[in-house]
Write a protein that holds these residues in place. Structure first.
Motif, PDB file in Angstrom:
ATOM      1  N   ASP A  10     -22.113   3.433  -8.088  1.00 57.93           N
ATOM      2  CA  ASP A  10     -21.997   4.870  -8.331  1.00 57.93           C
ATOM      3  C   ASP A  10     -23.235   5.398  -9.063  1.00 57.93           C
ATOM      4  O   ASP A  10     -23.724   6.477  -8.772  1.00 57.93           O
ATOM      5  N   GLY A  11     -23.764   4.631  -9.994  1.00 57.57           N
ATOM      6  CA  GLY A  11     -24.954   5.036 -10.747  1.00 57.57           C
ATOM      7  C   GLY A  11     -26.168   5.101  -9.854  1.00 57.57           C
ATOM      8  O   GLY A  11     -27.009   5.985  -9.968  1.00 57.57           O
ATOM      9  N   ALA A  12     -26.309   4.181  -8.942  1.00 58.43           N
ATOM     10  CA  ALA A  12     -27.444   4.166  -8.026  1.00 58.43           C
ATOM     11  C   ALA A  12     -27.335   5.312  -7.033  1.00 58.43           C
ATOM     12  O   ALA A  12     -28.318   5.880  -6.593  1.00 58.43           O
ATOM     13  N   GLY A  13     -26.138   5.670  -6.662  1.00 56.82           N
ATOM     14  CA  GLY A  13     -25.925   6.748  -5.702  1.00 56.82           C
ATOM     15  C   GLY A  13     -26.168   8.105  -6.324  1.00 56.82           C
ATOM     16  O   GLY A  13     -26.541   9.045  -5.665  1.00 56.82           O
ATOM     17  N   ALA A  14     -26.011   8.257  -7.627  1.00 56.97           N
ATOM     18  CA  ALA A  14     -26.185   9.539  -8.290  1.00 56.97           C
ATOM     19  C   ALA A  14     -27.662   9.925  -8.378  1.00 56.97           C
ATOM     20  O   ALA A  14     -28.007  11.085  -8.270  1.00 56.97           O
ATOM     21  N   ALA A  15     -28.526   8.956  -8.561  1.00 53.01           N
ATOM     22  CA  ALA A  15     -29.947   9.242  -8.673  1.00 53.01           C
ATOM     23  C   ALA A  15     -30.514   9.833  -7.390  1.00 53.01           C
ATOM     24  O   ALA A  15     -31.240  10.824  -7.432  1.00 53.01           O
ATOM     25  N   PRO A  16     -30.216   9.269  -6.204  1.00 58.65           N
ATOM     26  CA  PRO A  16     -30.750   9.879  -4.995  1.00 58.65           C
ATOM     27  C   PRO A  16     -30.211  11.291  -4.733  1.00 58.65           C
ATOM     28  O   PRO A  16     -30.892  12.143  -4.195  1.00 58.65           O
ATOM     29  N   VAL A  17     -29.009  11.592  -5.134  1.00 59.50           N
ATOM     30  CA  VAL A  17     -28.439  12.920  -4.920  1.00 59.50           C
ATOM     31  C   VAL A  17     -29.206  13.935  -5.757  1.00 59.50           C
ATOM     32  O   VAL A  17     -29.530  15.020  -5.296  1.00 59.50           O
ATOM     33  N   LYS A  18     -29.533  13.616  -7.022  1.00 58.77           N
ATOM     34  CA  LYS A  18     -30.291  14.516  -7.875  1.00 58.77           C
ATOM     35  C   LYS A  18     -31.696  14.733  -7.317  1.00 58.77           C
ATOM     36  O   LYS A  18     -32.216  15.846  -7.335  1.00 58.77           O
ATOM     37  N   SER A  19     -32.342  13.689  -6.826  1.00 57.56           N
ATOM     38  CA  SER A  19     -33.681  13.840  -6.282  1.00 57.56           C
ATOM     39  C   SER A  19     -33.652  14.643  -4.981  1.00 57.56           C
ATOM     40  O   SER A  19     -34.570  15.395  -4.692  1.00 57.56           O
ATOM     41  N   LYS A  20     -32.582  14.524  -4.203  1.00 58.45           N
ATOM     42  CA  LYS A  20     -32.465  15.325  -2.978  1.00 58.45           C
ATOM     43  C   LYS A  20     -32.290  16.798  -3.325  1.00 58.45           C
ATOM     44  O   LYS A  20     -32.844  17.671  -2.668  1.00 58.45           O
ATOM     45  N   LYS A  21     -31.536  17.097  -4.381  1.00 55.26           N
ATOM     46  CA  LYS A  21     -31.351  18.484  -4.818  1.00 55.26           C
ATOM     47  C   LYS A  21     -32.678  19.066  -5.306  1.00 55.26           C
ATOM     48  O   LYS A  21     -33.019  20.198  -5.000  1.00 55.26           O
ATOM     49  N   LYS A  22     -33.439  18.278  -6.058  1.00 51.21           N
ATOM     50  CA  LYS A  22     -34.735  18.740  -6.550  1.00 51.21           C
ATOM     51  C   LYS A  22     -35.682  19.004  -5.386  1.00 51.21           C
ATOM     52  O   LYS A  22     -36.396  20.001  -5.368  1.00 51.21           O
ATOM     53  N   LEU A  23     -35.685  18.098  -4.420  1.00 46.02           N
ATOM     54  CA  LEU A  23     -36.536  18.256  -3.247  1.00 46.02           C
ATOM     55  C   LEU A  23     -36.149  19.512  -2.466  1.00 46.02           C
ATOM     56  O   LEU A  23     -37.005  20.282  -2.022  1.00 46.02           O
ATOM     57  N   LEU A  24     -34.847  19.743  -2.316  1.00 45.68           N
ATOM     58  CA  LEU A  24     -34.366  20.918  -1.595  1.00 45.68           C
ATOM     59  C   LEU A  24     -34.768  22.202  -2.335  1.00 45.68           C
ATOM     60  O   LEU A  24     -35.194  23.187  -1.721  1.00 45.68           O
ATOM     61  N   ILE A  25     -34.665  22.215  -3.650  1.00 43.51           N
ATOM     62  CA  ILE A  25     -35.053  23.385  -4.448  1.00 43.51           C
ATOM     63  C   ILE A  25     -36.554  23.637  -4.315  1.00 43.51           C
ATOM     64  O   ILE A  25     -37.002  24.784  -4.170  1.00 43.51           O
ATOM     65  N   ILE A  26     -37.355  22.581  -4.330  1.00 44.92           N
ATOM     66  CA  ILE A  26     -38.806  22.724  -4.190  1.00 44.92           C
ATOM     67  C   ILE A  26     -39.146  23.284  -2.814  1.00 44.92           C
ATOM     68  O   ILE A  26     -39.964  24.205  -2.683  1.00 44.92           O
ATOM     69  N   ILE A  27     -38.528  22.797  -1.772  1.00 42.19           N
ATOM     70  CA  ILE A  27     -38.789  23.273  -0.402  1.00 42.19           C
ATOM     71  C   ILE A  27     -38.394  24.747  -0.267  1.00 42.19           C
ATOM     72  O   ILE A  27     -39.135  25.557   0.294  1.00 42.19           O
ATOM     73  N   ILE A  28     -37.238  25.111  -0.818  1.00 43.12           N
ATOM     74  CA  ILE A  28     -36.788  26.505  -0.738  1.00 43.12           C
ATOM     75  C   ILE A  28     -37.747  27.413  -1.519  1.00 43.12           C
ATOM     76  O   ILE A  28     -38.106  28.506  -1.065  1.00 43.12           O
ATOM     77  N   SER A  29     -38.195  26.947  -2.694  1.00 44.26           N
ATOM     78  CA  SER A  29     -39.139  27.741  -3.495  1.00 44.26           C
ATOM     79  C   SER A  29     -40.445  27.968  -2.744  1.00 44.26           C
ATOM     80  O   SER A  29     -40.985  29.076  -2.737  1.00 44.26           O
ATOM     81  N   ILE A  30     -40.980  26.930  -2.134  1.00 50.58           N
ATOM     82  CA  ILE A  30     -42.223  27.050  -1.367  1.00 50.58           C
ATOM     83  C   ILE A  30     -42.020  27.995  -0.190  1.00 50.58           C
ATOM     84  O   ILE A  30     -42.872  28.845   0.096  1.00 50.58           O
ATOM     85  N   LEU A  31     -40.879  27.879   0.489  1.00 49.41           N
ATOM     86  CA  LEU A  31     -40.584  28.738   1.634  1.00 49.41           C
ATOM     87  C   LEU A  31     -40.495  30.208   1.204  1.00 49.41           C
ATOM     88  O   LEU A  31     -41.060  31.090   1.861  1.00 49.41           O
TER      89      LEU A  31
END
Length: 184
Positions: A10-31
């Motif tokens: 569960d701990g390992a799975g939480a880290a990729p979800v947070k990084s995916k959210k950050k990546l999505l926010i960065i992409i939306i901001s750039i767009l």
């Protein structure tokens, strides 16, 4: 042990979800940034020029068209139109004399060149009558030639601008220039 393995998963799975959210926010901001810059650029490129606004302030936007007679551009190169030679008999003083005259006229724009071609038969007739009414002694001096040029200019402008709408500064023919002037 089973609980420890499950907690680690569960701990390992939480880290990729947070990084995916950050990546999505960065992409939306750039767009959003790129679309915003594109919108601002399109606004400035499609906005009418200031001189357009001044010239057509009274006209509706969708119907704004330049007037038939444009404002004179004082920096534009002059437009010269060469006319065919005129050969006329002068008023007799001491025997038969004739005048052979080749002239060019400076006009305000190329549109007047087309108008000159359209009125050429009337222009040639009136200028031939004007030239044949002169005496050789009147035309020999430079003052006589200057007066003749002014008369030709006035005659041509009367034909090209018959209503006299244009003031002397707005006449279609600006200047008459002699390229050949022979009296025999």
């Amino acid at each position: 042990m089973a609980k420890d393995a499950k907690a680690e998963a569960d701990g390992a799975g939480a880290a990729p979800v947070k990084s995916k959210k950050k990546l999505l926010i960065i992409i939306i901001s750039i767009l959003v940034l790129v679309l915003g810059l594109g919108g601002v650029g399109a606004y400035f490129l499609l906005k009418p020029a200031a001189e357009y606004d001044e010239e057509y302030a009274d006209a509706p936007r969708e119907r704004a068209r330049p007037s038939k007679r444009k404002k004179a551009d004082h920096n534009a190169a002059p437009v010269y139109v060469a006319l065919e030679a005129f050969t006329v008999n002068l008023v007799p003083e001491s025997g038969d004399q004739y005048l052979q005259l080749i002239l060019s006229v400076e006009v305000e724009d190329a549109q007047v060149d087309e108008q000159l071609k359209q009125y050429m038969p009337k222009l040639r007739n009136d200028l031939t009558l004007l030239l044949s009414s002169k005496k050789a002694s009147d035309l020999i001096s430079s003052e006589g030639k200057t007066r003749l040029a002014a008369e030709i200019k006035e005659k041509m402008n009367d034909i090209l601008d018959p209503a006299g709408k244009g003031k002397k500064n707005d006449w279609p023919v600006k200047e008459v220039l002699f390229t050949s002037f022979i009296i025999q």
